[in-house]
Enzyme design. Structure first.
Site, short mmCIF file in Angstrom:
data_model
loop_
_atom_site.label_atom_id
_atom_site.label_comp_id
_atom_site.label_asym_id
_atom_site.label_seq_id
_atom_site.Cartn_x
_atom_site.Cartn_y
_atom_site.Cartn_z
N GLY A 9 0.79 -1.23 0.00
CA GLY A 9 0.00 0.00 0.00
C GLY A 9 0.81 1.28 0.00
O GLY A 9 1.99 1.30 0.39
N HIS A 322 0.44 25.91 10.08
CA HIS A 322 -0.33 25.02 9.20
C HIS A 322 0.63 24.02 8.55
O HIS A 322 1.84 24.23 8.54
CB HIS A 322 -1.06 25.82 8.12
CG HIS A 322 -1.93 26.91 8.65
ND1 HIS A 322 -3.17 26.67 9.20
CD2 HIS A 322 -1.74 28.25 8.74
CE1 HIS A 322 -3.71 27.80 9.60
NE2 HIS A 322 -2.86 28.79 9.33
#
Length: 325
Positions: A9, A322
């Site tokens: 994955g 952020h």
């Protein structure tokens, strides 16, 4: 016996750390997730087949064809079509009975030993937040059903993704239809198997799931038993508390409750706490609850808790509030 490790994955939930490496090569306690599982499989199985996909060459180069007493074989999952499809890629290499496990969680040797005692087994774990996992419904320790992330309480036993199976599972996988996620789910085949065979539920006391980057801190703390781990050729001039420091690092600042990966520099008077710092990072400033990916150069910065810094970023004289992608 053989073991199958699902390691194909892309693992977007562990971004930005897995932008530069496959998730099974993330380290806790200065050892990759893959190595932790291989160490615990050693002596229980003799061959491990690793299903690879995303950044597969990194895994092949890292492990090659042998790990301690284990023979290693690689099979490529060409398209990400789910865990059922992944397991189906190894069908022609399976002799009969085998263990199947996720390559990005950590399982114990004791659980491996217990899971192979029965013809069919599933490893279960009692958790406080079962709604976040696939939940196991059992009767007298025999699997009755698997319910993915139920909205209402069904059970506090969850599926860890570790199974003892045999070749019978492949015929069931071939009959699967795609799920709502447009994937072939191994759990659907397990449910079908439970209708015709007894699948024993084995309760684990030592399963460490790694879903998000900060899960690595919990895994690291458990595995090093709250002791510091300092890598080879690392120079410590500052203060280390309850942390893992990789190889070839220079630490002049203070590091607490954190993971610092290989070849990283933390400058004097810097503070790193409850954070994960990638490889080849230069850091000057303060980071709390941050995740900084590989090859970043951060000078005189203050990083707000929860912020993630993508690889190769160069930032100077800033308050970071952020994510920086």
């Amino acid at each position: 016996m053989q073991a199958i490790i699902l390691a194909a994955g892309k693992s977007t939930r562990t971004y930005p750390l897995t932008l530069t490496r496959p998730k099974p090569l993330l380290k806790v306690a200065n050892k990759t997730l893959l190595e932790h599982n291989l160490d615990n499989l050693n002596g229980i199985v003799d061959e491990v087949i690793i299903i690879v996909g995303y950044k597969k060459e990194m895994i092949k180069k890292f492990l090659r064809n042998k790990y301690k007493n284990l023979r290693i074989k690689y099979v490529v999952q060409q398209k990400q079509l789910g865990t059922g499809n992944a397991l189906l890629t190894v069908e022609k290499y399976i002799k009969n009975e085998f263990i199947s496990l996720y390559g990005d969680d950590i399982y114990s040797k004791k659980d491996f030993k217990n899971i192979i005692k029965n013809k069919y087994s599933i490893l279960a774990k009692k958790v406080e937040n079962p709604q976040l996992f696939g939940v196991i419904v059992e009767k007298n320790k025999i699997l009755i059903n698997l319910i993915e992330k139920p909205k209402k309480f069904v059970s506090n036993l969850v599926n860890t993704g570790l199974y003892k199976l045999d070749k019978k599972i492949f015929s069931l996988i071939k009959k699967l239809k795609k799920s709502k996620r447009n994937e072939y789910e191994l759990t659907d085949a397990i449910k079908d198997l439970s209708k015709v065979e007894k699948i024993n539920c084995i309760i684990s006391k030592y399963w460490i799931p790694v879903v998000y980057p900060l899960d690595l801190l919990k895994a690291d703390r458990i595995l090093r038993k709250n002791k510091d781990i300092i890598g080879k050729k690392t120079k410590i001039h500052g203060k280390i508390q309850n942390s893992t420091i990789g190889n070839n690092c220079v630490i002049k600042g203070n590091v607490r409750n954190s993971i610092v990966m290989d070849k990283t520099i933390i400058t004097k008077n810097s503070i790193v706490e409850n954070s994960i710092i990638g490889e080849k990072v230069y850091f000057s400033g303060k980071a709390s609850g941050a995740v900084i990916a590989d090859n970043s150069k951060l000078v005189n910065v203050i990083i707000k808790a929860g912020c993630k810094i993508w690889p190769d970023k160069k930032i100077k004289n800033k308050n970071i509030e952020h994510d920086v992608q």
